[in-house]
Scaffold this active site. Structure first.
Site, short mmCIF file in Angstrom:
data_model
loop_
_atom_site.label_atom_id
_atom_site.label_comp_id
_atom_site.label_asym_id
_atom_site.label_seq_id
_atom_site.Cartn_x
_atom_site.Cartn_y
_atom_site.Cartn_z
N HIS A 104 -51.12 7.68 20.74
CA HIS A 104 -52.31 7.14 20.09
C HIS A 104 -52.72 8.02 18.92
CE1 HIS A 104 -56.77 6.39 19.88
NE2 HIS A 104 -56.31 5.16 19.81
N ASP A 135 -55.22 1.28 19.17
CA ASP A 135 -56.05 1.29 20.37
C ASP A 135 -55.51 0.34 21.43
OD1 ASP A 135 -57.66 3.08 19.01
OD2 ASP A 135 -59.37 1.72 18.80
#
Length: 122
Positions: free
Chosen positions: A47, A89
């Site tokens: 991420h 996300d």
């Protein structure tokens, strides 16, 4: 956007990002260093890399459209930056769901001082 990311994590894992992921391992939360300690920490590392490739840190505060329906998250139309951050996300939240069986409570609130060794590279 951090609030949207929290909602995605909650949708996928049924856990709140705080306290379960905000300070988990060496990469979940702000920053990161050393080796990813568990599968969930690797999701956070990827991420971080995704955010780094997609846009400047300022884009992380952009509100983006997304929908959660029929058990799936989908990113909506927005600016290029919003779409990229939403995808980062979404993919991370799905990764955290896949790693639920390996979640280790000992990595919650993990101190940075225990993050040793060479750092991962994107």
């Amino acid at each position: 956007h951090l609030l949207k990311f929290n909602k995605m994590i909650k949708f996928e894992t049924r856990k709140n990002a705080i306290p379960f992921y905000a300070f988990y391992g060496c990469y979940c939360g702000w920053g990161g260093r050393x080796x990813x300690x568990x599968x969930x920490x690797x999701c956070c590392f990827v991420h971080d890399c995704c955010y780094g490739k997609x846009x400047x840190x300022x884009x992380x505060w952009d509100l983006y459209p997304y929908x959660x329906x029929s058990g799936y998250l989908t990113c909506g139309k927005g600016t290029w930056c919003e779409e990229q951050i939403c995808e980062c996300d979404r993919v991370a939240a799905e990764c955290l769901r896949r790693s639920l069986s390996t979640y280790k409570y000992g990595y919650m609130f993990y101190p940075d001082s225990r993050c040793r060794g060479p750092s991962e590279t994107c």
